[in-house]
Design an enzyme around this catalytic site. Structure first.
Site, PDB file in Angstrom:
ATOM      1  N   SER A 173       0.836  -1.294  -0.030  1.00  0.00           N
ATOM      2  CA  SER A 173       0.047  -0.049  -0.170  1.00  0.00           C
ATOM      3  C   SER A 173       0.804   1.152   0.232  1.00  0.00           C
ATOM      4  O   SER A 173       1.731   1.447  -0.917  1.00  0.00           O
ATOM      5  CB  SER A 173      -0.989  -0.084   1.319  1.00  0.00           C
ATOM      6  OG  SER A 173      -2.070   0.916   1.050  1.00  0.00           O
ATOM      7  N   ASP A 217       0.704  -4.329  -3.899  1.00  0.00           N
ATOM      8  CA  ASP A 217      -0.348  -3.589  -4.120  1.00  0.00           C
ATOM      9  C   ASP A 217      -0.172  -1.925  -3.727  1.00  0.00           C
ATOM     10  O   ASP A 217      -0.524  -1.382  -2.925  1.00  0.00           O
ATOM     11  CB  ASP A 217      -1.545  -3.814  -3.421  1.00  0.00           C
ATOM     12  CG  ASP A 217      -2.856  -4.064  -4.160  1.00  0.00           C
ATOM     13  OD1 ASP A 217      -2.745  -3.720  -5.345  1.00  0.00           O
ATOM     14  OD2 ASP A 217      -3.813  -3.986  -3.442  1.00  0.00           O
ATOM     15  N   HIS A 221      -7.530  -5.157  -1.372  1.00  0.00           N
ATOM     16  CA  HIS A 221      -6.166  -4.519  -0.773  1.00  0.00           C
ATOM     17  C   HIS A 221      -5.510  -4.944   0.278  1.00  0.00           C
ATOM     18  O   HIS A 221      -4.383  -5.114   0.599  1.00  0.00           O
ATOM     19  CB  HIS A 221      -6.488  -3.060  -0.798  1.00  0.00           C
ATOM     20  CG  HIS A 221      -5.192  -2.170  -0.626  1.00  0.00           C
ATOM     21  ND1 HIS A 221      -4.306  -2.125  -1.494  1.00  0.00           N
ATOM     22  CD2 HIS A 221      -4.956  -1.258   0.466  1.00  0.00           C
ATOM     23  CE1 HIS A 221      -3.410  -1.297  -1.035  1.00  0.00           C
ATOM     24  NE2 HIS A 221      -3.650  -0.782   0.036  1.00  0.00           N
TER      25      HIS A 221
END
Length: 324
Positions: free
Chosen positions: A147, A171, A247
């Site tokens: 992230s 991600d 996610h």
């Protein structure tokens, strides 16, 4: 002492490897860490930020490559414990710093903290907290992040290309639905990342760009997500996107407290986290085997569709120097 390089010795990288693992929490200097040393000795070797270390547990010892894992936005480092153990079970030492305790929208502090941990590792200070026969190979240092931690990992690698042997964005996200957040990492220019030939893997989630409901925002919105990071990578690089997973689906199954509940509530998720976590752990191991140890068999098998995966893929693209 017996010196054995990391073995990567399981036949299925999507399951745990053959090493038992142990987790160690190391407090930072400012936390006044004390163990079996005097406080002055502890301060001289303690990290600049708290770190969670996952390592192989082996009586014979050995020399093991190191993977640094940067956590996501408002996500404690111990929420990645199961992923850390998966990777460590193949003979790697995983170092997951806690970059901050209070989050802001600016990731500059994350990048600076990760740079300080990189210097701490390069100074071989980690050895002071490990058994004498467990030796981290800091010249084989890989960098990863999830992230916003993925954004920080790319930013750090771009500024310290000489420090890292491999880079993995899990991600990665460089902002929100509305704009990039500071400091911007994506340039909007294909193949613009100047990483000095560092091999890169980008792992994406098929549901990351979707809203959980009409009142929420996507956790990995288009324009600032994995697809955009991969477009800006130069060869060697590879890209895999897992369909039907979200996610947060690489985190531990049981993430505790209010923040833990939020990791399930904020983003659109898959049916369970385990398949995605196994996939991320497996492709991490396959990629690191190829570029830290020179064994690309598992990576080639993933590219060629010759191995059963725990998830279905939306996209696979490899721009790597691996055999056809």
């Amino acid at each position: 002492m017996s010196h054995s390089s990391c073995s990567f010795n399981s036949s299925n990288v999507f399951e745990y490897g053959n090493y038992k693992t142990t987790l160690l929490s190391i407090k930072a200097k400012e936390d006044g860490f004390c163990s079996r040393r005097s406080s002055s000795t502890a301060d001289s070797v303690s990290p600049p930020k708290p770190v969670l270390v996952g390592r192989p547990e082996t009586g014979e010892g050995g020399e093991f490559p190191v993977l640094m894992l940067l956590h996501g936005f408002m996500t404690p480092n111990d929420f990645y414990s199961q992923l850390i153990r998966h990777v460590a079970s193949y003979g790697l030492i995983v170092v997951a710093p806690q970059l901050y305790s209070i989050a802001t929208t600016d990731a500059t502090g994350d990048i600076e903290a990760a740079a300080a941990i990189t210097d701490w590792l390069s100074n071989k200070s980690l050895q002071s907290f490990l058994p004498s026969n467990i030796c981290p190979i800091v010249t084989k240092l890989a960098l990863s992040g999830h992230s916003r931690g993925g954004k920080a990992a790319f930013a750090l690698a771009l500024s310290k290309t000489e420090s890292f042997s491999a880079l993995i964005g899990i991600d990665p996200v460089d902002g929100t639905t509305f704009s990039q957040t500071p400091p911007p990492v994506l340039t909007g220019v294909p193949s613009s990342f100047q990483l000095g030939g560092i091999p890169v893997m980008v792992i994406g989630s098929g549901l990351g760009a979707e809203k959980k409901n009409r009142f929420s925002c996507a956790c990995a919105p288009k324009g600032v997500n994995h697809e955009d990071f991969y477009k800006e990578c130069q060869s060697p690089a590879c890209y895999v996107v897992a369909k039907d997973y979200g996610h947060m689906d690489r985190l531990d199954d049981d993430t505790k407290g209010m923040i833990g509940k939020m990791t399930y509530a904020m983003c659109k998720n898959g049916e369970s986290r385990e398949p995605m976590r196994k996939f991320v752990g497996g492709v991490l191991v396959a990629f690191l085997k190829a570029y830290l140890e020179g064994d690309d068999a598992d990576l080639v098998a993933i590219r060629n569709g010759e191995v059963e995966l725990p998830v279905q893929l939306d996209a696979v693209d490899f721009r790597l120097s691996v055999p056809a």
